[in-house]
Design an enzyme around this catalytic site. Structure first.
Site, PDB file in Angstrom:
ATOM      1  N   PHE A 172       0.862  -1.253   0.067  1.00 30.61           N
ATOM      2  CA  PHE A 172      -0.079  -0.195   0.194  1.00 30.61           C
ATOM      3  C   PHE A 172       0.972   1.124  -0.049  1.00 30.61           C
ATOM      4  O   PHE A 172       0.263   2.300  -0.459  1.00 30.61           O
ATOM      5  CB  PHE A 172      -0.821   0.170   1.070  1.00 30.61           C
ATOM      6  N   LYS A 196      -1.648  -7.471  -9.139  1.00 29.81           N
ATOM      7  CA  LYS A 196      -2.440  -7.308  -8.194  1.00 29.81           C
ATOM      8  C   LYS A 196      -2.123  -6.145  -7.294  1.00 29.81           C
ATOM      9  O   LYS A 196      -0.939  -6.307  -6.405  1.00 29.81           O
ATOM     10  CB  LYS A 196      -2.834  -8.767  -7.281  1.00 29.81           C
ATOM     11  N   CYS A 304       9.624   1.801   3.399  1.00 30.41           N
ATOM     12  CA  CYS A 304      10.647   0.677   3.739  1.00 30.41           C
ATOM     13  C   CYS A 304      11.953   1.065   3.815  1.00 30.41           C
ATOM     14  O   CYS A 304      12.672   0.341   4.389  1.00 30.41           O
ATOM     15  CB  CYS A 304      10.591  -0.508   2.600  1.00 30.41           C
TER      16      CYS A 304
END
Ligand code: NAD
Length: 519
Positions: A172, A196, A304
């Site tokens: 996300f 996806k 991240c």
């Protein structure tokens, strides 16, 4: 079409139609070149993290829909892989123009669903755009090798060829950049792609898909499905899919790596992190404090590569009060509000988790130097906000050090020497990124050589490599052996065919069978 939709000021609705029993727009699937409504009975709400209002719904695609998407990729593969490399390059040259022209619209959709500030959302798109621009160099990147005259009249050469249908599963936190690490590189190599997106932020991927279609990508070359576990399992198990690119948490990444690999697929899995910033006493103080604050709290720490852990070496620990003061000056607000520095977290669950990790630090003996819990944002009282938080006196056994917090929380450790700081970092499970702040070249060199982390910044707080390099997180932050984008990305999405050929002059025929190994 895209332009006309944008002119009508409705681009965020792109890829969605009104759900029959509700006024909330639904996200469509993209199958065989068409944006289609799912027939599923299972839908997930998409929330604006600044208000928690439902801004859309996303389907959990049915097995039939997912199969139709994979079949479409399989059908398109033959012609797309045979399309000249110059034509594929042209598609991505047009694509990079469309993305560049629509950065602001893409950023708006990101801020709506993900929450980050508009300026940061534009950076998200821009870093993805750079990957698309790099993909336009495919005519050089896909060159094979040749070695003429390996023996008399004999030459060897290699082709780099696509591998088939590839799939991407995205997180996300970067709704534009991370999908753009995936399908443009896979497709420009001649593969077809099943994407996806994260079920929390699908809108940006739908916009990107429409732009790719408008750039001339043929029907079936990109298909998009939505969902959670069932969609992930479908990708891991479907025999037509030859490679999976995953970015997200360790829990999902390790599972996908294992399940996909067991089914014979290539898998590259970029996962979680705990990135340390080492502050040497000889560093430029002003620079270092600003860099630390920006890299710890930007995007509400949901990167991240966020610098979520600082190690102050020796006397640099005296700078802590200034770090706290500078962090206090950041403005917490909804991402679309002018002047916002720190937006909301993705969900109420993420907020609760971050707050409980802060509390665990307090209970395990850390010193709460700045507490961002209970921050109030006027007009956005229901948002998932946590303000910048700093925990001092943290030790490696504490939960707040061991776990990835993924929120605006900086945990601070102290070390007597650079060696001790390096040893701390090398004993941490993760190996995604790190930074050192110093003005001493020898210190920087020692650090870059001895620290066991895949991406290192020297006075650069978030050293995410540009796309001509690769994203090289290591150890607990990565599974697989070929990284995202750059030369390694091309390697991941291609296979090699090696040809050895001999062309003799007409009169030089082979006179007897050779039964020994040719030397
Ligand atoms: P996530 O793992 O929850 O979700 C990522 C994807 O996996 C989504 O598409 C989701 O539908 C799917 N998924 C989620 N749980 C699953 C499960 N149990 N089994 C199978 N599939 C599952 O990650 P997120 O919360 O969206 O993203 C945040 C995480 O991603 C953080 O850990 C962050 O460090 C990491 N991340 C890593 C990088 C990197 O390059 N190393 C980049 C960005 C984010």
């Amino acid at each position: 079409l895209l332009r006309s939709l944008i002119n009508k000021k409705a681009p965020i609705q792109l890829g969605r139609v009104c759900y029959s029993s509700s006024s909330v727009p639904t996200t469509k699937l993209f199958i065989d070149g068409k944006f289609v409504e799912s027939n599923t009975s299972e839908w997930l709400d998409i929330h604006n993290p600044a208000t928690n209002e439902v801004v859309g719904r996303v389907p959990k695609a049915t097995q039939e829909e997912m199969q139709a998407a994979a079949d479409s990729c399989s059908r398109a593969f033959h012609s797309w892989s045979e399309t000249s490399i110059l034509s594929r390059q042209q598609v991505f040259l047009r694509y990079q123009h469309l993305i560049k022209d629509n950065i602001k619209e893409l950023a708006k959709s990101i801020t709506l669903e993900q929450g980050k500030t508009l300026a940061d959302a534009e950076g998200d798109v821009f870093r993805g755009l750079q990957v698309v621009e790099h993909a336009c160099s495919i005519t050089s990147l896909m060159l094979g090798e040749t070695l003429p005259s390996i023996t008399k009249d004999m030459d060897t050469y290699t082709y780099r060829l696509p591998i088939g249908v590839c799939a991407g599963i995205a997180p996300f936190n970067f709704p534009a950049m991370i999908p753009l690490w995936m399908f443009p590189i896979g497709m420009v190599c001649g593969n077809t792609y099943l994407m996806k997106p994260s079920e929390r932020v699908p809108g940006c991927t739908m916009l990107l898909a429409k732009m790719l279609q408008d750039s001339g990508a043929p029907d079936g070359t990109l298909n998009i499905i939505h969902g959670q576990h069932a969609a992930v399992n479908f990708i891991c198990d479907n025999p037509a899919i030859k490679a999976i690119s995953f970015v997200g948490s360790n829990q999902a990444g390790e599972y996908i790596y294992e399940r996909g690999s067991k089914n014979g697929k290539r898998v590259q899995s970029n996962m979680g992190a705990k990135n340390h910033g080492v502050v040497m006493p000889d560093a430029n103080k002003e620079n270092t404090i600003n860099q630390l604050v920006g890299a710890a709290f930007g995007a509400a720490g949901q990167r991240c590569m966020a610098l979520s852990t600082a190690i102050f070496v020796g006397e640099s620990r005296k700078w802590l009060p200034e770090l706290v003061e500078r962090s206090k000056s950041l403005r917490v607000n909804a991402g679309d509000q002018p002047g916002a520095d720190v937006g909301p977290l993705i969900s109420p669950e993420a907020k609760t988790r971050v707050e409980s990790l802060i509390q665990s630090g307090v209970e395990e003996g850390a010193k709460l130097l700045l507490d961002g819990r209970n921050v109030k944002v006027k007009g956005y009282e229901n948002g998932n906000f946590v303000g910048p938080t700093i925990l001092g006196n943290v030790t490696p056994d504490m939960t707040c050090y061991r776990e990835e917090i993924f929120g605006p929380v900086l945990v601070v450790l102290e070390a007597d020497s650079l060696d001790k700081a390096i040893s701390l970092i090398n004993n941490n499970h993760y190996g995604n990124g790190t930074a050192i702040f110093t003005t001493n070249g020898a210190t920087a060199r020692k650090y870059t050589h001895e620290v066991d982390v895949g991406q290192i910044g020297v006075n650069v707080p978030i050293p995410v490599p540009l796309p001509m390099f690769s994203f090289t997180g290591s150890r607990g932050s990565f599974r697989g052996d070929t990284n995202f984008y750059g030369k390694q990305g091309i390697q991941f999405y291609t296979q090699i065919k090696t040809v050895t050929s001999q062309w003799k002059a007409e009169d030089a025929t082979v006179t007897s069978p050779a039964v020994t190994m040719p030397t």
